[in-house]
Every structure is written in C-alpha cells, then in structure tokens.
Design an enzyme around this catalytic site. Structure first.
Site: not given
Lengths: 229, 261
Positions: B163-166, B168
């Site tokens: 989710v963090y990757a999404m 960002k």
C-alpha cells in the site's frame, strides 16, 4: 496462447468491450465482471468478491485476469474538483484494483497472470486527469508489488499501457490532447490503435507460458508515443 | 532573486514554507534546513506536544519557526494550516507535504486491513489533493512550489509494503500532473525520494533486522542519509530560485540506492 485460455475480465466501457471481443476472437473463454460500486467506493474488501466468484464459477480458475480500471468522464483541473470527484477519479480506481488483486488471488494457481490495462498517463501525468493518472501509477506499483509477493507461487503480473485515446472517453478528445502533450511528432505507428486488433493480442501474448519469465513489467502499446526510458 | 548566489547566501530569505509532518524525522530535517536558509517555517503537526518543542528549539537557535496543529487527514485542518501560515507571514512560497500514516510491518496484499488502506489514502493521497487546493492561490501569488515525498518503493514496488508503494507511486505522478496544470501559474511541483535515518526507519529496522544491511548493500555511497544534512539541502534547493526551471521531477536522495530513473 492455445484456444481455451480462461480469462476473467474486470471492467466496463468501450476499452473493456473491445478487449472482450478481441480475446473471444482469439479463442479465450471470457467471463466479464462489471465492478459494483464503481461510482466512487473505496472498499478494498468483499465488495468485488461476489463478482469475481461468479466469474470463476462460469469459466473455472482463470489463467489470465485482466482489470481495466474506471476512468473519469472528462478532464477537470484539480483545483476545480470536488472531493467526491477526486475520490472517483483517483482513490476509487486504486481501491478497485487492490480489491481485484485480493479477490482473485485465491483463484490463481501456478502459471496464472494478472494484468492491468492502464493509460500511459500513469508514467507521465496528465493535466485535467491528475487523479486518474496518479491512480494508474499507483496501480502500476501494485503490479510490481504483487509480482514480488506472488512470484514464488508461480504467479505473474504485468501492466499493458495503452494510448490515452483508448482509455479516456473518446467524445471528450482528452486522450488525443494528452498524447499530443507527450510527443512532438505523434505516434510513430500513426495512431493509438484499437482494443480489438492491437491490444487484445498482447494480452494473449502475456497469457502464453512463453512469457512466464516476465513479471511486474509494463508493456507499452500506444503506437509509439511513450518511449521512455 | 537571482540564481547567481555566492556560497553562504540564504537561498530562502523572505520565503515562507509550510511542512506537514514537521515535528520529527524527514519533516523536521527539511524544515530545519529551510529555516537555516532564511525561510519562515510553519510546522504542521498532528501532535503539538511534539511539534511545539521542535519549534521552540529552532526559535532558540534563531530561526523563525512556529507550529500549528494539523491532522492532514482532515481537509479542514489542512485549510486552517495554510490560512494560519498566510495570516502569520502574509504569503506562502512552498508547501512540503511529508506527513503519512505509519506503514506498519511487512504485509501480504490479501491481508491489508481496510483501516490501514483508509489511513494511507487519507494522509498521502487525499491530503495531497486537499493541501494542493488550499495552497494553490497562495503559491500562485508567490510564484512558489510544492514538494511531495515519494519513495523508490513507488517506482520499483515493494514485496513488504504494497500500500505504501501504491500511494508513493501515485504521489509521484500526481506531482507530474500538477506540474502540467500549474506551470502556467508559475508554480513548480517536484518530488523527493529519500532514504534517511528517521524514527520510521528505525521502527522498520526493528521489524526487519536485515533491512539496514540490505539497504547498505545497494547504496553506492555506503550509508543511510540524514534528514537534515542530506535531505534538507535538497528541499532547500527545490524551494529556491535555483530550481526555477525544474518541475514535475523526482530527485532521489538515497546515496544512489535506486538507479532506475
């Protein structure tokens, strides 16, 4: 890939319709799921499970899952958007993509692939479509993360990046304007292509076991506009 | 301001900067560096009990820094923080949106909880939208800029933090779109993708004992960055007239750890 590829197609609209027809034409057995709550819901949970389950019950465990996320009806500058418009343009497509990944995961086995079909604005951004482009790039990151998480189980992912003309509603002309903002010379191959004849065959290619060593990557199929890097 | 500056010149003299998540870590590092370059800085902090001591410490060092309470998940709070900044200083030259909900530990996609998703969306994505809308008229008047924080995770995906990757990744393209929309208003929008030793990074080390070693292995400069001394100067640069022809870009401030751009 050989006839009989079981394909679950999640999405609605002209692009999804063209992909559906193109895949059927190439011998895929296709179940199309139209997401419920595609009007701005941000549920990543059970909302899409029933549709995915119904599709799987029709065709069996899918070899290929294709998700065509929703896009907004037309361009709106960010500062002119309401919060609800923003949610529908940006947050809801990301939630829908995440929900699709979660819901289809239990039905995928070794060799299966999950593909998102996204406009190339994911990589370059787009005036008037700030939220939609941002969502697309977020989904591209999801494809990479899923590839890393699920690779040990033999599952692969990909993104097929298509011309904005195919993804955005054609009557607005927004896709063409966005492409024009990307290139000085227009598409190398003369146009944005069409879902039936130009894009669906690439999904067929991605479903082929010969493509099994490619995962998390983005295949750009926009007629030669976006060429970076 | 001319970009022809001598060493030691104050790059942000007379500028006003608002930093969300400014109480600690990267936010405080960037805020401190910008204040040291002459900016009046407002720290927008969810917990004033941590933000106010940081502001006091910077004021005691001679900088013009104040703290306002702001939960970036609240559009009202974001608007109030922007208005408080403009009321106090008469202008807003740069908004740095740095705040984000805690990333939690490694999580499988199928195990992500709705409340974690909602928190990440609210603080990274919705807050960028609401903050941008609130700041836009003031940034336009000042010919200013906006800085968003992104991450290599957004560019290469993350097996542990999907989710963090999404979010960002989304923020990075959001910056590009805003750069396209706001260029005509004279506003620049850029991203910083840092790797720095922050409280969040220290928590991540605790959750993943091999993370520090893995990061060092992939970092040509052989160390983890410092929020103030390594990331801060890049924020100063992007907010300054030196970067007046840079917009829609991501600067990786990670010792060479991510070379994929």
């Amino acid at each position: 890939m050989a006839d009989g590829t079981r394909t679950l197609l999640v999405g609605d609209g002209p692009l999804a319709a063209g992909l559906h027809d193109g895949l059927v034409h190439r011998g895929h057995v296709v179940a199309q799921v139209v997401p419920v709550g595609a009007d701005g819901g941000t549920d990543i949970g059970a909302g899409i499970d029933a549709g995915i389950g119904a599709g799987v019950s029709l065709i069996g465990p899918p070899d290929l899952v294709v998700h065509v996320p929703q896009v907004p009806a037309g361009p709106v500058a960010l500062v002119d958007q309401t919060t609800q418009q923003w949610v529908e343009a940006c947050e809801a497509p990301m939630a829908e993509a995440f929900a699709v990944a979660r819901a289809c995961r239990p039905h995928l086995s070794d060799g299966a692939r999950l593909v998102w079909v996204l406009p190339t604005v994911a990589m370059g951004g787009a005036a008037g479509y700030v939220g939609s482009a941002a969502a697309s790039e977020g989904i591209r990151a999801l494809a990479k993360s899923a590839a890393r998480q699920w690779g040990p189980d033999g599952l692969t992912t990909a993104v097929l990046a298509v011309a904005p003309e195919l993804a955005f509603p054609p009557d607005t002309g927004a896709g063409a304007r966005t492409s024009a903002a990307t290139t000085l010379t227009g598409p190398a191959l003369g146009g944005p292509g069409d879902a039936f004849g130009d894009i669906a065959p690439l999904l067929d290619l991605l479903a082929d076991p010969a493509a099994r060593f490619m995962t998390g990557a983005t295949l750009v199929a926009d007629g030669g506009v976006w060429m970076a890097p | 301001m001319s970009p022809d500056l001598a060493p030691g010149d104050q790059l942000l003299e007379g500028r006003v900067v608002l930093v969300t998540g400014g109480a600690s870590g990267l936010g405080l590092g960037m805020a401190t560096a910008m204040a040291a370059h002459g900016a009046a800085v407002v720290l927008a902090c969810r917990r004033p009990e941590t933000g106010e001591p940081a502001a006091v410490q910077l004021r005691e060092a001679g900088h013009d820094v104040r703290c306002v309470r702001c939960d970036v998940a609240s559009a009202d709070d974001l608007r109030a923080a922007v208005e408080a900044t403009v009321t106090a200083h008469g202008r807003l030259d740069c908004m740095v949106h740095n705040a984000i909900a805690p990333t939690l530990g490694p999580t499988r996609i199928q195990d992500v909880a709705q409340d974690h998703w909602d928190a990440m969306m609210a603080t990274a994505i919705r807050a960028t939208f609401e903050g941008a809308r609130a700041a836009h008229p003031h940034l336009r008047e000042a010919g200013g800029s906006m800085i968003l924080m992104t991450s290599a995770a957004g560019m290469e995906g993350s097996a542990s933090l999907p989710v963090y990757a999404m979010v960002k990744a989304a923020q990075r393209t959001l910056a590009k779109g805003l750069a396209a929309e706001w260029g005509a208003d004279g506003i620049r929008v850029n991203c910083i993708a840092p790797v720095a030793l922050t409280p969040a990074m220290e928590r991540a080390y605790g959750e993943n004992p091999v993370l520090h070693e893995r990061l060092l292995e992939r970092t040509p400069l052989g160390r983890i960055g410092d929020p103030l001394d390594d990331v801060g100067p890049v924020a100063v640069f992007l907010a300054s007239e030196m970067a007046r022809f840079i917009t829609g870009q991501t600067l990786c401030v990670d010792g060479g750890g991510f070379l994929g751009l």
